[in-house]
Scaffold this motif. Structure first.
Motif, mmCIF file in Angstrom:
data_model
loop_
_atom_site.group_PDB
_atom_site.id
_atom_site.type_symbol
_atom_site.label_atom_id
_atom_site.label_comp_id
_atom_site.label_asym_id
_atom_site.label_seq_id
_atom_site.Cartn_x
_atom_site.Cartn_y
_atom_site.Cartn_z
ATOM 1 N N ARG A 149 0.878 -1.174 0.000
ATOM 2 C CA ARG A 149 0.000 0.000 0.000
ATOM 3 C C ARG A 149 0.910 1.216 0.000
ATOM 4 O O ARG A 149 1.845 1.304 0.794
ATOM 5 C CB ARG A 149 -0.904 0.018 1.225
ATOM 6 N N ILE A 150 0.614 2.140 -0.896
ATOM 7 C CA ILE A 150 1.400 3.370 -1.005
ATOM 8 C C ILE A 150 0.470 4.535 -0.685
ATOM 9 O O ILE A 150 -0.589 4.676 -1.296
ATOM 10 C CB ILE A 150 1.984 3.533 -2.427
ATOM 11 N N VAL A 151 0.870 5.345 0.267
ATOM 12 C CA VAL A 151 0.079 6.511 0.668
ATOM 13 C C VAL A 151 0.926 7.751 0.440
ATOM 14 O O VAL A 151 2.083 7.805 0.853
ATOM 15 C CB VAL A 151 -0.340 6.425 2.152
ATOM 16 N N SER A 152 0.356 8.741 -0.231
ATOM 17 C CA SER A 152 1.052 10.012 -0.450
ATOM 18 C C SER A 152 0.318 11.128 0.292
ATOM 19 O O SER A 152 -0.908 11.089 0.437
ATOM 20 C CB SER A 152 1.134 10.343 -1.946
ATOM 21 N N ARG A 153 1.090 12.095 0.770
ATOM 22 C CA ARG A 153 0.536 13.267 1.447
ATOM 23 C C ARG A 153 1.253 14.507 0.940
ATOM 24 O O ARG A 153 2.478 14.502 0.784
ATOM 25 C CB ARG A 153 0.730 13.161 2.958
ATOM 26 N N VAL A 154 0.500 15.565 0.704
ATOM 27 C CA VAL A 154 1.069 16.827 0.228
ATOM 28 C C VAL A 154 0.913 17.865 1.340
ATOM 29 O O VAL A 154 -0.184 18.081 1.836
ATOM 30 C CB VAL A 154 0.362 17.311 -1.062
ATOM 31 N N SER A 155 2.034 18.478 1.717
ATOM 32 C CA SER A 155 1.980 19.492 2.763
ATOM 33 C C SER A 155 2.821 20.696 2.368
ATOM 34 O O SER A 155 3.637 20.628 1.457
ATOM 35 C CB SER A 155 2.469 18.912 4.101
ATOM 36 N N ARG A 156 2.590 21.764 3.072
ATOM 37 C CA ARG A 156 3.376 22.978 2.873
ATOM 38 C C ARG A 156 4.793 22.687 3.347
ATOM 39 O O ARG A 156 4.993 22.092 4.399
ATOM 40 C CB ARG A 156 2.773 24.110 3.689
ATOM 41 N N ASP A 157 5.782 23.105 2.586
ATOM 42 C CA ASP A 157 7.172 22.856 2.950
ATOM 43 C C ASP A 157 7.793 24.142 3.469
ATOM 44 O O ASP A 157 8.112 25.047 2.711
ATOM 45 C CB ASP A 157 7.959 22.324 1.753
ATOM 46 N N ASP A 158 7.948 24.222 4.781
ATOM 47 C CA ASP A 158 8.543 25.397 5.395
ATOM 48 C C ASP A 158 10.052 25.262 5.559
ATOM 49 O O ASP A 158 10.727 26.225 5.891
ATOM 50 C CB ASP A 158 7.909 25.669 6.761
ATOM 51 N N VAL A 159 10.598 24.076 5.351
ATOM 52 C CA VAL A 159 12.039 23.866 5.479
ATOM 53 C C VAL A 159 12.750 24.239 4.188
ATOM 54 O O VAL A 159 13.721 24.976 4.177
ATOM 55 C CB VAL A 159 12.353 22.405 5.863
ATOM 56 N N HIS A 160 12.259 23.744 3.080
ATOM 57 C CA HIS A 160 12.840 24.035 1.765
ATOM 58 C C HIS A 160 12.028 25.172 1.149
ATOM 59 O O HIS A 160 11.277 24.984 0.211
ATOM 60 C CB HIS A 160 12.813 22.790 0.881
ATOM 61 N N ASP A 161 12.171 26.338 1.733
ATOM 62 C CA ASP A 161 11.301 27.462 1.394
ATOM 63 C C ASP A 161 11.852 28.398 0.330
ATOM 64 O O ASP A 161 11.261 29.396 0.006
ATOM 65 C CB ASP A 161 10.980 28.267 2.653
ATOM 66 N N GLY A 162 13.012 28.096 -0.228
ATOM 67 C CA GLY A 162 13.574 28.950 -1.257
ATOM 68 C C GLY A 162 14.428 30.075 -0.726
ATOM 69 O O GLY A 162 15.207 30.657 -1.458
ATOM 70 N N PHE A 163 14.287 30.416 0.550
ATOM 71 C CA PHE A 163 15.078 31.499 1.135
ATOM 72 C C PHE A 163 16.431 31.018 1.639
ATOM 73 O O PHE A 163 17.274 31.796 2.010
ATOM 74 C CB PHE A 163 14.312 32.157 2.288
ATOM 75 N N HIS A 164 16.626 29.729 1.703
ATOM 76 C CA HIS A 164 17.865 29.169 2.232
ATOM 77 C C HIS A 164 18.694 28.508 1.131
ATOM 78 O O HIS A 164 19.496 27.633 1.398
ATOM 79 C CB HIS A 164 17.553 28.163 3.343
ATOM 80 N N GLY A 165 18.481 28.912 -0.103
ATOM 81 C CA GLY A 165 19.239 28.353 -1.208
ATOM 82 C C GLY A 165 18.679 27.033 -1.705
ATOM 83 O O GLY A 165 19.183 26.455 -2.643
ATOM 84 N N ASP A 166 17.645 26.541 -1.061
ATOM 85 C CA ASP A 166 17.049 25.282 -1.479
ATOM 86 C C ASP A 166 16.090 25.520 -2.632
ATOM 87 O O ASP A 166 15.219 26.372 -2.551
ATOM 88 C CB ASP A 166 16.268 24.638 -0.335
ATOM 89 N N VAL A 167 16.252 24.776 -3.674
ATOM 90 C CA VAL A 167 15.317 24.889 -4.783
ATOM 91 C C VAL A 167 14.589 23.572 -5.015
ATOM 92 O O VAL A 167 13.577 23.532 -5.663
ATOM 93 C CB VAL A 167 16.024 25.331 -6.085
ATOM 94 N N PHE A 168 15.124 22.487 -4.454
ATOM 95 C CA PHE A 168 14.544 21.179 -4.663
ATOM 96 C C PHE A 168 15.156 20.241 -3.635
ATOM 97 O O PHE A 168 16.340 20.353 -3.319
ATOM 98 C CB PHE A 168 14.876 20.703 -6.085
ATOM 99 N N ALA A 169 14.391 19.340 -3.076
ATOM 100 C CA ALA A 169 14.930 18.372 -2.117
ATOM 101 C C ALA A 169 14.411 16.991 -2.464
ATOM 102 O O ALA A 169 13.288 16.834 -2.946
ATOM 103 C CB ALA A 169 14.506 18.743 -0.705
ATOM 104 N N LEU A 170 15.252 16.011 -2.217
ATOM 105 C CA LEU A 170 14.932 14.640 -2.583
ATOM 106 C C LEU A 170 15.506 13.718 -1.521
ATOM 107 O O LEU A 170 16.684 13.827 -1.185
ATOM 108 C CB LEU A 170 15.576 14.337 -3.935
ATOM 109 N N SER A 171 14.666 12.832 -0.972
ATOM 110 C CA SER A 171 15.192 11.891 0.014
ATOM 111 C C SER A 171 15.692 10.637 -0.686
ATOM 112 O O SER A 171 15.246 10.302 -1.776
ATOM 113 C CB SER A 171 14.108 11.510 1.030
ATOM 114 N N GLY A 172 16.606 9.961 -0.031
ATOM 115 C CA GLY A 172 17.096 8.690 -0.552
ATOM 116 C C GLY A 172 16.142 7.559 -0.246
ATOM 117 O O GLY A 172 16.279 6.466 -0.763
#
Length: 146
Positions: A88-111
């Protein structure tokens, strides 16, 4: 097979890489949760020979699963506890306050990680991806089914 990898672990790790490039994710509303039941069958040599997506997944989750299956390809060998693996695969979409674009983050990917019967992974899209607004984090949980 000498170079075979665990099917559930490999799927978990591949999902963020494959799904994150799909332009549909930025259009999924915050708070949206979707689930699917995925059945994967291996032949005697560990090659993926059949897959079926069940349940009522959102278009984004279905496309993410399909993209992941395409990334895994048909030539790789896998190991699993049985010839047929169900999850069973469950996906959830939430607001991302960590990778907010102000800290040089433009994209994040987990292993991704998979332990016991449960795996998890995520990817984060930067603010302004799609219709604008804050960044999005898409989390997936994969749970083996009997």
């Amino acid at each position: 097979v000498r170079f075979a990898s665990d099917l559930a672990t490999t799927f978990t790790r591949a999902f963020p890489q494959a799904a994150s490039a799909d332009p549909v994710w930025p259009t999924v509303p915050f708070g949206a949760t979707s689930s699917a039941e995925l059945t994967l069958a291996l032949d005697d040599d560990g090659h993926l020979v059949r897959s079926a997506i069940g349940g009522a997944p959102s278009a984004a989750l279905r496309r993410g699963i399909e993209r992941t299956l395409a990334l895994l390809g048909s030539g790789r060998a896998f190991t699993a506890h049985a010839a047929v693996t169900r999850m069973r695969i469950v996906s959830r979409v939430s607001r991302d306050d960590v990778h907010d674009g102000f800290h040089g983050d433009v994209f994040a990917l987990s292993g991704g990680s998979f332990s016991g019967e449960v795996g998890s992974a995520f990817f984060a899209l930067p603010p302004g991806a799609g219709p604008g607004g804050p960044g999005r984090r898409i989390d997936v949980e994969l749970r083996l089914l009997p």
